[in-house]
Write a protein that holds these residues in place. Structure first.
Motif, PDB file in Angstrom:
ATOM      1  N   GLU A 250      44.948  37.529  44.681  1.00 25.24           N
ATOM      2  CA  GLU A 250      46.404  38.368  44.302  1.00 25.24           C
ATOM      3  C   GLU A 250      45.856  40.235  44.110  1.00 25.24           C
ATOM      4  OE1 GLU A 250      46.484  37.784  40.036  1.00 25.24           O
ATOM      5  OE2 GLU A 250      47.348  34.915  40.445  1.00 25.24           O
ATOM      6  N   TYR A 251      46.653  41.381  43.699  1.00 27.51           N
ATOM      7  CA  TYR A 251      45.730  42.852  44.191  1.00 27.51           C
ATOM      8  C   TYR A 251      47.480  43.444  43.747  1.00 27.51           C
ATOM      9  CZ  TYR A 251      48.041  44.306  48.857  1.00 27.51           C
ATOM     10  OH  TYR A 251      49.380  44.215  49.101  1.00 27.51           O
ATOM     11  N   GLY A 252      46.834  44.387  43.373  1.00 27.48           N
ATOM     12  CA  GLY A 252      48.181  44.859  42.898  1.00 27.48           C
ATOM     13  C   GLY A 252      48.137  45.742  41.877  1.00 27.48           C
ATOM     14  N   GLY A 253      49.282  44.579  41.576  1.00 22.45           N
ATOM     15  CA  GLY A 253      49.736  45.072  40.246  1.00 22.45           C
ATOM     16  C   GLY A 253      50.040  46.350  39.701  1.00 22.45           C
ATOM     17  N   ILE A 254      50.971  47.480  40.741  1.00 21.29           N
ATOM     18  CA  ILE A 254      51.165  48.714  40.218  1.00 21.29           C
ATOM     19  C   ILE A 254      52.279  49.239  39.030  1.00 21.29           C
ATOM     20  CG2 ILE A 254      51.604  51.233  40.743  1.00 21.29           C
ATOM     21  CD1 ILE A 254      51.205  50.054  43.775  1.00 21.29           C
ATOM     22  N   ALA A 255      52.147  49.310  37.769  1.00 24.05           N
ATOM     23  CA  ALA A 255      52.441  49.336  37.269  1.00 24.05           C
ATOM     24  C   ALA A 255      53.853  50.838  37.552  1.00 24.05           C
ATOM     25  CB  ALA A 255      52.079  49.608  35.579  1.00 24.05           C
ATOM     26  N   PHE A 256      55.145  50.790  36.965  1.00 28.08           N
ATOM     27  CA  PHE A 256      55.822  51.722  37.976  1.00 28.08           C
ATOM     28  C   PHE A 256      57.156  51.725  36.878  1.00 28.08           C
ATOM     29  CE2 PHE A 256      58.082  53.634  41.373  1.00 28.08           C
ATOM     30  CZ  PHE A 256      58.613  55.271  41.017  1.00 28.08           C
TER      31      PHE A 256
ATOM     32  N   ASP B 193      39.903  24.463  49.687  1.00 24.76           N
ATOM     33  CA  ASP B 193      40.096  25.073  51.133  1.00 24.76           C
ATOM     34  C   ASP B 193      39.869  26.628  52.087  1.00 24.76           C
ATOM     35  OD1 ASP B 193      40.167  21.944  52.269  1.00 24.76           O
ATOM     36  OD2 ASP B 193      41.644  21.728  51.184  1.00 24.76           O
ATOM     37  N   ILE B 194      40.309  26.877  50.712  1.00 27.05           N
ATOM     38  CA  ILE B 194      40.417  28.249  51.191  1.00 27.05           C
ATOM     39  C   ILE B 194      39.674  29.609  49.493  1.00 27.05           C
ATOM     40  CG2 ILE B 194      41.843  29.992  51.226  1.00 27.05           C
ATOM     41  CD1 ILE B 194      43.684  28.443  52.320  1.00 27.05           C
ATOM     42  N   LEU B 195      39.190  29.855  50.422  1.00 27.90           N
ATOM     43  CA  LEU B 195      38.521  31.086  49.113  1.00 27.90           C
ATOM     44  C   LEU B 195      39.065  31.471  48.505  1.00 27.90           C
ATOM     45  CD1 LEU B 195      35.644  30.765  47.640  1.00 27.90           C
ATOM     46  CD2 LEU B 195      34.707  33.056  49.077  1.00 27.90           C
ATOM     47  N   THR B 196      39.644  31.842  47.492  1.00 27.63           N
ATOM     48  CA  THR B 196      40.611  33.094  47.260  1.00 27.63           C
ATOM     49  C   THR B 196      39.721  33.776  46.138  1.00 27.63           C
ATOM     50  OG1 THR B 196      42.100  31.984  45.586  1.00 27.63           O
ATOM     51  CG2 THR B 196      42.614  31.951  47.703  1.00 27.63           C
ATOM     52  N   LEU B 197      40.131  35.736  46.238  1.00 29.64           N
ATOM     53  CA  LEU B 197      40.045  36.533  45.383  1.00 29.64           C
ATOM     54  C   LEU B 197      40.847  36.824  44.843  1.00 29.64           C
ATOM     55  CD1 LEU B 197      37.398  37.835  47.509  1.00 29.64           C
ATOM     56  CD2 LEU B 197      37.122  36.077  45.962  1.00 29.64           C
ATOM     57  N   HIS B 198      40.666  37.469  42.955  1.00 28.92           N
ATOM     58  CA  HIS B 198      41.273  38.184  42.569  1.00 28.92           C
ATOM     59  C   HIS B 198      41.190  39.760  42.420  1.00 28.92           C
ATOM     60  CE1 HIS B 198      44.181  34.808  41.067  1.00 28.92           C
ATOM     61  NE2 HIS B 198      44.349  34.951  42.266  1.00 28.92           N
ATOM     62  N   GLU B 199      41.562  41.042  42.766  1.00 25.50           N
ATOM     63  CA  GLU B 199      41.129  42.160  42.743  1.00 25.50           C
ATOM     64  C   GLU B 199      41.851  43.406  42.042  1.00 25.50           C
ATOM     65  OE1 GLU B 199      39.087  44.495  41.268  1.00 25.50           O
ATOM     66  OE2 GLU B 199      37.658  43.501  42.749  1.00 25.50           O
ATOM     67  N   TYR B 200      41.976  43.935  41.300  1.00 29.40           N
ATOM     68  CA  TYR B 200      43.080  44.371  40.785  1.00 29.40           C
ATOM     69  C   TYR B 200      42.334  46.029  40.836  1.00 29.40           C
ATOM     70  CZ  TYR B 200      46.523  40.829  39.652  1.00 29.40           C
ATOM     71  OH  TYR B 200      47.510  39.747  39.673  1.00 29.40           O
ATOM     72  N   GLU B 201      41.474  46.150  41.334  1.00 22.88           N
ATOM     73  CA  GLU B 201      40.534  48.051  41.685  1.00 22.88           C
ATOM     74  C   GLU B 201      41.826  48.676  42.764  1.00 22.88           C
ATOM     75  OE1 GLU B 201      39.018  51.330  41.832  1.00 22.88           O
ATOM     76  OE2 GLU B 201      38.411  49.270  41.317  1.00 22.88           O
TER      77      GLU B 201
ATOM     78  N   TYR C 275      48.895  46.751  35.834  1.00 24.78           N
ATOM     79  CA  TYR C 275      47.495  46.898  35.938  1.00 24.78           C
ATOM     80  C   TYR C 275      46.928  48.120  37.070  1.00 24.78           C
ATOM     81  CZ  TYR C 275      47.513  41.821  36.036  1.00 24.78           C
ATOM     82  OH  TYR C 275      47.770  40.819  35.464  1.00 24.78           O
ATOM     83  N   GLY C 276      46.153  48.666  36.118  1.00 22.56           N
ATOM     84  CA  GLY C 276      45.180  49.874  36.285  1.00 22.56           C
ATOM     85  C   GLY C 276      46.893  51.523  35.896  1.00 22.56           C
ATOM     86  N   ASN C 277      46.821  52.788  36.107  1.00 16.66           N
ATOM     87  CA  ASN C 277      47.160  53.352  35.490  1.00 16.66           C
ATOM     88  C   ASN C 277      48.603  53.565  35.558  1.00 16.66           C
ATOM     89  OD1 ASN C 277      44.651  54.818  34.305  1.00 16.66           O
ATOM     90  ND2 ASN C 277      43.916  55.510  36.103  1.00 16.66           N
ATOM     91  N   THR C 278      49.347  54.295  35.337  1.00 16.46           N
ATOM     92  CA  THR C 278      51.428  53.664  35.222  1.00 16.46           C
ATOM     93  C   THR C 278      50.941  55.419  36.688  1.00 16.46           C
ATOM     94  OG1 THR C 278      51.600  52.392  33.325  1.00 16.46           O
ATOM     95  CG2 THR C 278      53.081  54.026  34.769  1.00 16.46           C
ATOM     96  N   VAL C 279      51.940  54.914  37.803  1.00 15.03           N
ATOM     97  CA  VAL C 279      52.338  55.657  37.982  1.00 15.03           C
ATOM     98  C   VAL C 279      54.126  56.294  38.194  1.00 15.03           C
ATOM     99  CG1 VAL C 279      50.779  55.275  40.402  1.00 15.03           C
ATOM    100  CG2 VAL C 279      53.197  54.020  40.236  1.00 15.03           C
ATOM    101  N   SER C 280      54.531  57.577  38.180  1.00 15.72           N
ATOM    102  CA  SER C 280      55.294  58.182  37.862  1.00 15.72           C
ATOM    103  C   SER C 280      56.456  58.777  39.274  1.00 15.72           C
ATOM    104  CB  SER C 280      55.378  59.263  36.627  1.00 15.72           C
ATOM    105  OG  SER C 280      54.585  59.993  37.416  1.00 15.72           O
ATOM    106  N   SER C 281      56.063  58.152  40.579  1.00 14.02           N
ATOM    107  CA  SER C 281      57.479  58.396  41.506  1.00 14.02           C
ATOM    108  C   SER C 281      57.095  57.500  42.572  1.00 14.02           C
ATOM    109  CB  SER C 281      57.224  59.674  41.519  1.00 14.02           C
ATOM    110  OG  SER C 281      55.924  59.988  42.018  1.00 14.02           O
ATOM    111  N   GLU C 282      57.849  56.965  43.440  1.00 17.48           N
ATOM    112  CA  GLU C 282      57.406  56.394  44.171  1.00 17.48           C
ATOM    113  C   GLU C 282      56.404  57.298  45.067  1.00 17.48           C
ATOM    114  OE1 GLU C 282      60.768  54.809  47.984  1.00 17.48           O
ATOM    115  OE2 GLU C 282      61.046  56.755  47.217  1.00 17.48           O
ATOM    116  N   GLU C 283      56.854  58.797  45.435  1.00 15.13           N
ATOM    117  CA  GLU C 283      55.129  58.662  46.573  1.00 15.13           C
ATOM    118  C   GLU C 283      53.921  58.498  46.211  1.00 15.13           C
ATOM    119  OE1 GLU C 283      59.159  60.725  46.682  1.00 15.13           O
ATOM    120  OE2 GLU C 283      58.148  60.449  45.148  1.00 15.13           O
ATOM    121  N   GLU C 284      53.961  58.467  44.499  1.00 14.18           N
ATOM    122  CA  GLU C 284      52.478  58.088  44.255  1.00 14.18           C
ATOM    123  C   GLU C 284      51.981  56.659  44.076  1.00 14.18           C
ATOM    124  OE1 GLU C 284      50.313  58.385  40.099  1.00 14.18           O
ATOM    125  OE2 GLU C 284      51.935  58.898  39.595  1.00 14.18           O
TER     126      GLU C 284
END
Length: 597
Positions: free
Chosen positions: A510-516, A456-464, A526-535
């Motif tokens: 689903e998106y984001g998944g930013i490793a911190f 009933d809903i078309l959902t997409l997952h993207e961790y770009e 997901y993706g490159n790990t960030v090391s600060s709140e600003e990043e």
């Protein structure tokens, strides 16, 4: 709310006469699987103790051993003032996976499943005074049983975590009359200003003689903010009945309809009674929300109006108790912090959460996508296990107004060949239609993320992780993505072969998944790990604003609420400390885009 009792396990059907059996139990591992043959159902010797409902893998259980043990046993005594004309129901809110019950040495029943409630009428086995309850549970690494995020090998890997074995939700004993209300199903009809109440009874024989006047009646009252709005009653001639109650009669405008929505989660109290002659023999307390959910013209409609869903993926894991909530307060804290971050809903991922969580989502106005724990194989046994458990979950949680979407399948887990395999496609279609036969109100998503069949809903997952790349891809390739000709996520296309886009709402679920993290090499996101709140904020802002500016998308779901074991892509740590300023996240989430007003 009249129905609220702290820690009460079943807030949609409340009685005052119950006993919480959580706490210390005797416990034993049975690695040689000799317990049942050796008569452990009558009792067993052990020096181990466990704190129920926490599994032996967790610190809060008092044991804290994470290795797999396929056969385990529990024992405790309970004093019961056994009364005449009363029955006693033993409930296990969740026990993973095959559970057997003995009362005073007599076998009293068994249940297969992990995420739904199991109930046993143990009246005939109880004695007045002290009673012995023995529970044996068998679990395994089988991928033919619904597992969710539980690992099926020795060590954690990817985004799969320590297994959950045995009792992991509340155990409780309920006293009921011989004739009692067993189940209720409450369906709001916003368009007609009415509510349909279906009920099942225990102990009332079926009678199809039209001239036979029943001595049983079912009825009750509906109230709002302690003001009685309607009373109703109907005769009962069988083990089930149904009644429709108009909240507004013709020409009656004093009360109006109070709708349930995230910004005003209005709830009606419901008192239901079963009477025999002039005697009230059973009373239960419940509640409901008047709301409608539909999809139309590419929008999700809540109470007839489009709603933009700002969701967050929630796996429901805690550091010292894993899948089991450490307390009711912990459930409330999660909901409050999700609201603080500016989300109006959550996708409960690969887990059927404690019903007290759904109760607080009802009360606090949190939208919920209810998802099934996946099997990871496809054969007749997996189909049967999945179907049996899913239908029980839908039935158990149907009444919660917070649930606005059912999500039985995710990312082709358990149906790996769904893109081309007609057997697997038929299976997902069957689950879709079976769910719709039980609940015609809510949208059903099949299969969340990609390779949809009859969703009933078309959902997409993207961790770009690059917002510019994301925006260009989803704008320039829109027709190909929705048409199922472009693989938006690696090799995965939005639609399985043989299916076409039919104008459904589109949500990036689903998106984001930013490793911190700064803790260790074994942690990941997901993706490159960030090391600060600003990043972190810069990356979150860019990708989220790209979604908000996507004219054909009507919602998003960020991964995720908190870190889980080796997975460090939460907005909070696993012990629920914010990694970034929640007000900064909230400000991004709550931007009002002209396209989504």
């Amino acid at each position: 709310m009249k129905s609220y009792i702290k820690d009460y396990p079943r807030p949609q059907l409340v009685r005052q006469t119950w006993m919480n059996l959580n706490g210390q139990w005797d416990f034993a591992f049975d690695d040689e699987n000799i317990g049942e043959k050796s008569g452990w159902g009558k009792g067993f010797e052990t020096d181990l103790k466990i704190e129920v409902p926490f599994t032996y893998e967790t610190k809060m259980s008092g044991i804290g051993r994470e290795e797999a043990h396929e056969h385990i046993w529990y024992h405790r005594t309970v004093n019961v003032e056994k009364k005449d004309l009363k029955r006693y129901i033993l409930h296990l809110e969740g026990s993973d996976y095959e559970t057997k019950i003995w009362i005073n040495g007599a076998f009293a029943g068994n249940h297969k499943g992990a995420y739904e409630r199991a109930s046993f009428d143990i009246t005939e086995y109880l004695a007045a005074g002290e009673n012995h309850i023995v529970i044996g549970v068998t679990d395994s690494y089988s991928i033919r049983q619904p597992r969710g995020k539980q690992r099926w090998m020795k060590n954690n890997f990817g985004c799969w975590y320590v297994q959950t074995t045995g009792i992991w939700k509340t155990v409780w004993l309920e006293e009921v009359p011989e004739n009692y209300i067993k189940y209720i199903k409450v369906t709001p009809d916003l368009e007609n200003g009415s509510v349909k109440i279906s009920a099942e009874f225990e102990g009332i024989p079926c009678s199809f003689d039209e001239n036979n006047k029943s001595e049983f009646h079912f009825g009750g009252e509906i109230s709002f903010e302690d003001k009685v709005i309607k009373t109703f009653s109907t005769s009962v001639n069988s083990d089930h009945t149904q009644i429709e109650v108009k909240l507004i009669d013709n020409g009656e405008t004093e009360w109006g309809i109070h709708t349930w929505a995230p910004d005003h989660p209005d709830l009606y109290d419901l008192t239901l009674t079963l009477t025999k002659g002039i005697t009230n023999i059973d009373t239960i307390y419940s509640y409901f929300g008047m709301r409608s959910v539909a999809t139309k013209d590419g929008q999700v409609l809540l109470n007839g109006a489009p709603i933009y869903q700002r969701l967050i993926l929630d796996q429901g894991y805690w550091k010292d108790s894993h899948l089991t909530p450490p307390s009711e307060e912990a459930l409330i804290e999660d909901i409050d912090k999700i609201h603080e971050l500016g989300f109006n809903g959550l996708r409960k991922h690969m887990k059927t959460e404690d019903e007290r969580f759904l109760y607080w989502c009802d009360v606090k106005g949190m939208l919920v996508w209810s998802e099934m724990a996946a099997c990871y194989d496809f054969d007749d046994e997996a189909v049967s296990n999945f179907t049996d458990e899913w239908t029980q979950i839908v039935k158990q949680n149907y009444n919660h107004p917070c649930i606005i979407t059912w999500t039985p399948f995710n990312e082709s887990w358990g149906v790996r060949e769904i893109a081309t395999n007609r057997e697997q496609q038929h299976f997902t279609e069957g689950i879709y239609h079976l769910t719709k036969s039980m609940d015609s109100m809510r949208p059903v998503i099949v299969n969340d993320g990609w390779e949809h069949t009859v969703s009933d809903i078309l959902t997409l997952h993207e961790y770009e992780e690059d917002g510019d790349v994301f925006a260009e891809r989803y704008l320039s390739k829109k027709d190909e993505i929705l048409g199922g000709t472009f693989a938006h996520n690696k090799e995965k296309k939005a639609l399985a072969e043989g299916y076409e886009y039919k104008g459904q709402p589109v949500i990036l679920s689903e998106y984001g998944g930013i490793a911190f993290t700064t803790n260790g090499e074994e942690e990941w996101g997901y993706g490159n790990t960030v090391s600060s709140e600003e990043e972190f904020i810069a990356r979150y802002k860019k990708i989220t604003e790209a979604i908000l500016n996507m004219p054909y998308m009507v919602g998003f779901c960020y991964t995720q609420v908190s870190d889980v074991q080796q997975e460090v892509n939460g907005l909070m740590t696993i012990d629920r400390k914010f990694k970034v300023d929640p007000e900064k996240i909230r400000a991004i989430n709550e931007q009002v885009n002209a396209l989504h007003k």
